[in-house]
Write a protein that holds these residues in place. Structure first.
Motif, PDB file in Angstrom:
ATOM      1  N   MET A   4       0.847  -1.188   0.000  1.00  0.00           N
ATOM      2  CA  MET A   4       0.000   0.000   0.000  1.00  0.00           C
ATOM      3  C   MET A   4       0.882   1.237   0.000  1.00  0.00           C
ATOM      4  SD  MET A   4      -1.577   0.169   3.885  1.00  0.00           S
ATOM      5  CE  MET A   4      -2.633  -1.185   3.592  1.00  0.00           C
ATOM      6  N   TYR A   9      -1.432   3.852   3.968  1.00  0.00           N
ATOM      7  CA  TYR A   9      -0.957   3.323   5.252  1.00  0.00           C
ATOM      8  C   TYR A   9      -1.233   4.316   6.371  1.00  0.00           C
ATOM      9  CZ  TYR A   9       2.123   0.887   8.504  1.00  0.00           C
ATOM     10  OH  TYR A   9       2.627   0.208   9.579  1.00  0.00           O
ATOM     11  N   LYS A  12      -4.939   4.295   7.150  1.00  0.00           N
ATOM     12  CA  LYS A  12      -5.334   3.054   7.814  1.00  0.00           C
ATOM     13  C   LYS A  12      -4.953   3.055   9.297  1.00  0.00           C
ATOM     14  CE  LYS A  12      -4.642  -1.931   7.691  1.00  0.00           C
ATOM     15  NZ  LYS A  12      -3.933  -3.039   7.045  1.00  0.00           N
ATOM     16  N   HIS A  13      -3.773   3.589   9.608  1.00  0.00           N
ATOM     17  CA  HIS A  13      -3.279   3.556  10.981  1.00  0.00           C
ATOM     18  C   HIS A  13      -3.469   4.882  11.712  1.00  0.00           C
ATOM     19  CE1 HIS A  13      -1.585  -0.430  10.731  1.00  0.00           C
ATOM     20  NE2 HIS A  13      -1.117  -0.119   9.533  1.00  0.00           N
ATOM     21  N   VAL A  20       4.788   8.410   8.930  1.00  0.00           N
ATOM     22  CA  VAL A  20       4.976   7.172   8.165  1.00  0.00           C
ATOM     23  C   VAL A  20       6.296   7.236   7.407  1.00  0.00           C
ATOM     24  CG1 VAL A  20       4.047   5.726   6.331  1.00  0.00           C
ATOM     25  CG2 VAL A  20       2.507   6.760   7.987  1.00  0.00           C
ATOM     26  N   VAL A  29       9.216  -0.037   9.285  1.00  0.00           N
ATOM     27  CA  VAL A  29       8.284  -0.753   8.417  1.00  0.00           C
ATOM     28  C   VAL A  29       9.026  -1.149   7.143  1.00  0.00           C
ATOM     29  CG1 VAL A  29       6.192   0.355   9.281  1.00  0.00           C
ATOM     30  CG2 VAL A  29       7.409   1.389   7.404  1.00  0.00           C
ATOM     31  N   SER A  31       9.526  -1.556   3.269  1.00  0.00           N
ATOM     32  CA  SER A  31       9.047  -0.784   2.131  1.00  0.00           C
ATOM     33  C   SER A  31       9.834  -1.159   0.883  1.00  0.00           C
ATOM     34  CB  SER A  31       9.184   0.715   2.403  1.00  0.00           C
ATOM     35  OG  SER A  31      10.546   1.054   2.541  1.00  0.00           O
ATOM     36  N   TYR A  43       6.140   1.983  -1.678  1.00  0.00           N
ATOM     37  CA  TYR A  43       5.065   1.134  -1.179  1.00  0.00           C
ATOM     38  C   TYR A  43       5.509   0.507   0.129  1.00  0.00           C
ATOM     39  CZ  TYR A  43       2.627   1.369  -5.658  1.00  0.00           C
ATOM     40  OH  TYR A  43       1.955   1.811  -6.764  1.00  0.00           O
ATOM     41  N   ILE A  44       4.581   0.398   1.044  1.00  0.00           N
ATOM     42  CA  ILE A  44       4.851  -0.268   2.310  1.00  0.00           C
ATOM     43  C   ILE A  44       4.328  -1.687   2.207  1.00  0.00           C
ATOM     44  CG2 ILE A  44       4.353  -0.272   4.775  1.00  0.00           C
ATOM     45  CD1 ILE A  44       4.180   2.773   4.583  1.00  0.00           C
ATOM     46  N   CYS A  46       2.943  -4.841   3.831  1.00  0.00           N
ATOM     47  CA  CYS A  46       2.221  -5.177   5.061  1.00  0.00           C
ATOM     48  C   CYS A  46       2.065  -6.685   5.182  1.00  0.00           C
ATOM     49  CB  CYS A  46       0.836  -4.527   5.068  1.00  0.00           C
ATOM     50  SG  CYS A  46       0.882  -2.759   4.972  1.00  0.00           S
ATOM     51  N   GLU A  51       2.443  -5.683  11.124  1.00  0.00           N
ATOM     52  CA  GLU A  51       1.248  -4.973  11.582  1.00  0.00           C
ATOM     53  C   GLU A  51       1.116  -5.063  13.094  1.00  0.00           C
ATOM     54  OE1 GLU A  51      -1.085  -3.097   9.819  1.00  0.00           O
ATOM     55  OE2 GLU A  51       0.461  -3.256   8.297  1.00  0.00           O
TER      56      GLU A  51
END
Length: 94
Positions: A4, A9, A12-13, A20, A29, A31, A43-44, A46, A51
Motif C-alpha cells: 500500500m 498506510y 489506515k493507521h 509514516v 516498516v 518498504s 510502497y509499504i 504489510c 502490523e
C-alpha cells in the motif's frame, strides 16, 4: 503480503504521512520503491508480523490525551514548587 502507498498506510493507521515517512526511513516498516510512469513510488509491505509490531508502537488518541494531561500536571507541579520557594523567600525578607 499486501502493498500500500504511504498515504493509504497513514489513513489506515491514523498517522500523519510525515510520521509514516520517518518510520520508512528508520526501517521500522518494510518498504519497496518502484518506478511507475517515470516517478518513484514508495510502497509499504504489510504482513501480520509487521502490523502487530506497529500497533504496539502507535499510541491511541485517548492515551495521547492522557499523556498530555499528565505532562501538563507534571509541569504545573514543578511551577508550584518554584512559586512556593519564592513566596517563602519573600516572607523571610519582610
Amino acid at each position: 503480503m499486501e502493498r500500500m502507498t504511504i498515504k493509504a498506510y497513514a489513513v489506515k493507521h491514523k498517522l500523519s504521512m510525515f510520521n509514516v515517512m520517518k518510520m520508512v526511513k528508520s526501517g521500522k516498516v518494510k518498504s519497496e520503491v518502484t518506478e511507475e510512469k517515470g516517478r518513484e513510488i514508495t510502497y509499504i509491505v504489510c504482513d501480520e508480523e509487521s502490523e502487530s509490531g506497529i500497533e504496539e508502537q502507535i499510541i491511541p488518541i485517548e492515551n495521547k490525551e492522557e499523556v498530555q494531561i499528565l505532562e501538563t500536571l507534571r509541569i504545573l507541579t514543578q511551577e508550584v514548587q518554584v512559586l512556593r520557594k519564592e513566596v517563602e523567600a519573600l516572607k523571610q525578607k519582610i
